[in-house]
Design a protein around this motif. Structure first.
Motif, mmCIF file in Angstrom:
data_model
loop_
_atom_site.group_PDB
_atom_site.id
_atom_site.type_symbol
_atom_site.label_atom_id
_atom_site.label_comp_id
_atom_site.label_asym_id
_atom_site.label_seq_id
_atom_site.Cartn_x
_atom_site.Cartn_y
_atom_site.Cartn_z
ATOM 1 N N GLY A 1 0.818 -1.207 0.000
ATOM 2 C CA GLY A 1 0.000 0.000 0.000
ATOM 3 C C GLY A 1 0.845 1.246 0.000
ATOM 4 O O GLY A 1 2.077 1.198 -0.096
ATOM 5 N N SER B 1 -3.537 4.146 2.072
ATOM 6 C CA SER B 1 -4.319 2.922 2.278
ATOM 7 C C SER B 1 -3.376 1.732 2.147
ATOM 8 O O SER B 1 -2.378 1.785 1.411
ATOM 9 C CB SER B 1 -5.461 2.817 1.272
ATOM 10 O OG SER B 1 -4.967 2.732 -0.048
ATOM 11 N N TYR B 2 -3.684 0.667 2.868
ATOM 12 C CA TYR B 2 -2.818 -0.509 2.924
ATOM 13 C C TYR B 2 -3.658 -1.777 2.931
ATOM 14 O O TYR B 2 -4.858 -1.745 3.224
ATOM 15 C CB TYR B 2 -1.955 -0.480 4.197
ATOM 16 C CG TYR B 2 -1.173 0.795 4.407
ATOM 17 C CD1 TYR B 2 0.079 0.961 3.845
ATOM 18 C CD2 TYR B 2 -1.701 1.833 5.173
ATOM 19 C CE1 TYR B 2 0.806 2.134 4.040
ATOM 20 C CE2 TYR B 2 -0.987 3.010 5.362
ATOM 21 C CZ TYR B 2 0.264 3.151 4.797
ATOM 22 O OH TYR B 2 0.972 4.325 4.991
ATOM 23 N N ASP B 3 -3.008 -2.890 2.618
ATOM 24 C CA ASP B 3 -3.632 -4.206 2.741
ATOM 25 C C ASP B 3 -2.811 -5.020 3.727
ATOM 26 O O ASP B 3 -1.699 -5.454 3.415
ATOM 27 C CB ASP B 3 -3.701 -4.916 1.390
ATOM 28 C CG ASP B 3 -4.367 -6.293 1.489
ATOM 29 O OD1 ASP B 3 -4.852 -6.642 2.589
ATOM 30 O OD2 ASP B 3 -4.394 -7.006 0.479
ATOM 31 N N ASP C 1 -10.638 -0.809 7.264
ATOM 32 C CA ASP C 1 -11.612 -0.336 6.283
ATOM 33 C C ASP C 1 -12.610 -1.440 5.939
ATOM 34 O O ASP C 1 -13.081 -1.533 4.802
ATOM 35 C CB ASP C 1 -10.892 0.149 5.017
ATOM 36 C CG ASP C 1 -11.792 0.997 4.136
ATOM 37 O OD1 ASP C 1 -12.762 1.575 4.670
ATOM 38 O OD2 ASP C 1 -11.533 1.075 2.921
ATOM 39 N N THR C 2 -12.906 -2.266 6.926
ATOM 40 C CA THR C 2 -13.906 -3.319 6.784
ATOM 41 C C THR C 2 -14.351 -3.751 8.171
ATOM 42 O O THR C 2 -13.573 -3.667 9.128
ATOM 43 C CB THR C 2 -13.351 -4.540 6.014
ATOM 44 O OG1 THR C 2 -14.366 -5.532 5.882
ATOM 45 C CG2 THR C 2 -12.152 -5.145 6.743
ATOM 46 N N ALA D 1 -8.035 -10.415 2.379
ATOM 47 C CA ALA D 1 -7.767 -8.980 2.267
ATOM 48 C C ALA D 1 -8.168 -8.306 3.573
ATOM 49 O O ALA D 1 -9.271 -8.536 4.085
ATOM 50 C CB ALA D 1 -8.552 -8.390 1.101
ATOM 51 N N PRO E 1 -8.088 -4.541 4.581
ATOM 52 C CA PRO E 1 -7.760 -3.160 4.204
ATOM 53 C C PRO E 1 -7.672 -2.217 5.402
ATOM 54 O O PRO E 1 -8.455 -2.299 6.346
ATOM 55 C CB PRO E 1 -8.905 -2.768 3.274
ATOM 56 C CG PRO E 1 -10.063 -3.610 3.748
ATOM 57 C CD PRO E 1 -9.454 -4.910 4.185
ATOM 58 N N LYS F 1 -7.166 2.110 6.240
ATOM 59 C CA LYS F 1 -7.281 3.427 5.622
ATOM 60 C C LYS F 1 -6.828 4.501 6.589
ATOM 61 O O LYS F 1 -7.192 4.492 7.770
ATOM 62 C CB LYS F 1 -8.727 3.686 5.190
ATOM 63 C CG LYS F 1 -8.966 5.061 4.580
ATOM 64 C CD LYS F 1 -10.348 5.193 3.987
ATOM 65 C CE LYS F 1 -10.464 4.387 2.713
ATOM 66 N NZ LYS F 1 -11.762 4.631 2.018
#
Length: 212
Positions: A19, A47-49, A186-187, A204, A206, A208
């Protein structure tokens, strides 16, 4: 109740995360073939994973535990960007002269940490709100400032000079530091399939960047 927890995402897992900065640019194609471009955001938002940093079931459990402690998307937390986490380059040594954070006027005591990205073509200044405690160095007018003359709020990134130590008129105030990025998940849902995970599928996860 604060919506941010002053804890850091597990560092060993962050080293494998993918990210980086994201920007939003509107581009309009004009009838003469030229483009009109406008930046929708003043600053980049990272943003990153986190799923890409997982290498084992033990890693996955560590992330799940961290996810539950944050109540999913509810609470923000610290994250160390694997590339951009210092006031200088990632392979360089932090000094008190790395980043200009202000100019003294003989009265102002508070200065916000920041990092400038730029070259001959332009630049941008990024506010640093989550420095790592114990890593901040400060200089005034080209001289390192003694630790008895200032303090730094590691939750806001504000350097405050104590009474009698206000930087004099025209003196450049600079600082060096390590820092984290304030982020959130982000989830609210992490899909786990251990049979697929063992076969190479990594969920995944995520992250943010947020305003602290």
């Amino acid at each position: 109740m604060t919506s941010f927890h002053e804890v850091r995402f597990p560092l060993p897992l962050a080293l494998g995360v993918t990210g980086g900065p994201v920007r939003r640019t509107d581009i309009v194609n004009l009838s003469n073939g030229r483009e009109q471009r406008n930046s929708r955001w003043r600053h980049a938002r990272r943003s990153y994973d986190a799923g890409s940093g997982i290498r084992s079931v033990a890693d996955l459990y560590e992330v799940l535990s961290f996810f539950e402690a944050r109540s999913g998307e509810l609470y923000g937390f610290r994250f160390r960007d694997p590339i951009d986490w210092k006031s200088c380059g990632p392979t360089e040594t932090i000094t008190a002269f790395d980043q200009r954070i202000g100019t003294g006027d003989g009265a102002t005591l508070r200065f916000q940490l920041s990092k400038t990205y730029g070259d001959a073509g332009g630049g941008t200044v990024r506010e640093i709100a989550k420095p790592v405690s114990g890593t901040v160095l400060v200089s005034v007018g080209g001289q390192a400032a003694g630790s008895d003359s200032w303090t730094c709020d590691a939750t806001k990134g504000v350097v405050t000079f104590t009474g009698g130590y206000a930087p004099p008129q025209g003196a450049e105030v600079r600082a060096g530091f390590e820092f984290d990025v304030p982020v959130r998940f982000d989830t609210d849902h992490i899909d786990i399939d251990l049979s697929a995970f063992n076969a190479g599928r990594i969920p995944a996860i995520p992250l943010k960047e947020i305003l602290p």
